[in-house]
Design an enzyme around this catalytic site. Structure first.
Site, mmCIF file in Angstrom:
data_model
loop_
_atom_site.group_PDB
_atom_site.id
_atom_site.type_symbol
_atom_site.label_atom_id
_atom_site.label_comp_id
_atom_site.label_asym_id
_atom_site.label_seq_id
_atom_site.Cartn_x
_atom_site.Cartn_y
_atom_site.Cartn_z
ATOM 1 N N LYS A 200 0.583 -1.261 -0.246
ATOM 2 C CA LYS A 200 -0.102 0.512 0.268
ATOM 3 C C LYS A 200 0.828 1.362 -0.469
ATOM 4 O O LYS A 200 0.574 2.577 -0.587
ATOM 5 C CB LYS A 200 -1.102 0.200 1.342
ATOM 6 C CG LYS A 200 -1.818 1.333 0.992
ATOM 7 C CD LYS A 200 -2.999 0.896 2.302
ATOM 8 C CE LYS A 200 -1.908 1.819 4.050
ATOM 9 N NZ LYS A 200 -2.405 2.338 5.064
ATOM 10 N N ASP B 210 -6.486 1.500 0.677
ATOM 11 C CA ASP B 210 -6.547 1.549 2.836
ATOM 12 C C ASP B 210 -7.320 1.035 2.468
ATOM 13 O O ASP B 210 -8.517 0.804 1.661
ATOM 14 C CB ASP B 210 -5.597 3.039 2.537
ATOM 15 C CG ASP B 210 -7.387 3.505 2.104
ATOM 16 O OD1 ASP B 210 -7.900 3.800 1.543
ATOM 17 O OD2 ASP B 210 -6.714 5.111 2.978
#
Ligand code: SF4
Length: 225
Positions: free
Chosen positions: A121, A139
């Site tokens: 991420k 996210d």
């Protein structure tokens, strides 16, 4: 509604209504962005923005941060979540930048993933925000909003599967900003506990809203019988 139509309408709405969407983290260069994104894991951008000015001031370069210690850095970041681990990651990251990358933040995924504190991420955020690459960081907001809108199927149960599905359908040029569109929409409108559907401009094409409305309509009709 066909998936293609859903994507086209939703992206068109964002283009028209949110022409500018950027990270809310404060930073002035790639190194500061990397610090901020590492600190933002499981923590709010607001909190990170409160502590980074002193950190940036005292550790303006990878060289300066590499020469510090996790114990010293801890004192700057102790109000964020997981400060012990993050202090170790920040110092380790700076040392690796110095030893392996000439003091520069790398732009390739495989290099970013070698840095302490950098997972997929974070690497995607750096690629997208710092280097404007077509990378989609997933996210908790992107994950939730993509599912509610119906941009991804219920079978997409991991951030990576959501990332792959979004990247497959969103035009490459829109991917960097689409990441921010979905995050900001999740943060301020499509909130986890109480999505603000009544004021949401996307409800016409939203799968969650459509299903909720149908349930509501069906239950009204059933009550009339
Ligand atoms: S209509 Fe509701 S569930 Fe759908 S995106 Fe908007 S806020 Fe979220």
């Amino acid at each position: 509604m066909r998936k293609k139509e859903r994507y086209e309408n939703i992206l068109a709405w964002f283009r028209e209504n949110v022409p500018i969407a950027e990270t809310e983290l404060h930073y002035e260069n790639h190194f500061q962005l990397l610090i901020a994104v590492i600190l933002s894991a499981q923590c709010t951008d607001k909190r990170v923005n409160q502590i980074t000015p002193a950190l940036y001031r005292d550790y303006p370069t990878p060289e300066a941060l590499a020469a510090s210690s996790p114990e010293t850095v801890y004192e700057y970041i102790k109000s964020v979540s997981y400060p012990n681990n993050k202090a170790k990651h920040l110092v380790g990251m700076a040392r690796m930048l110095m030893e392996d990358f000439g003091g520069e933040v790398p732009d390739r995924m495989e290099d970013l993933l070698k840095l302490p504190g950098v997972g997929r991420k974070t690497a995607n955020v750096i690629q997208s925000v710092a280097f404007n690459k077509a990378a989609m960081a997933v996210d908790t907001h992107v994950f939730r909003v993509s599912h509610r809108l119906g941009l991804v199927s219920d079978q997409c149960t991991t951030p990576f599967s959501v990332e792959k599905e979004l990247v497959k359908h969103i035009p490459e040029a829109d991917i960097p900003i689409a990441h921010h569109w979905l995050i900001l929409h999740g943060r301020y409108v499509c909130q986890a506990r109480s999505p603000k559907c009544d004021s949401c401009g996307l409800r016409l094409w939203c799968q969650y809203y459509g299903q909720k409305y149908k349930v509501h309509k069906d239950s009204k009709e059933a009550a009339k019988k």
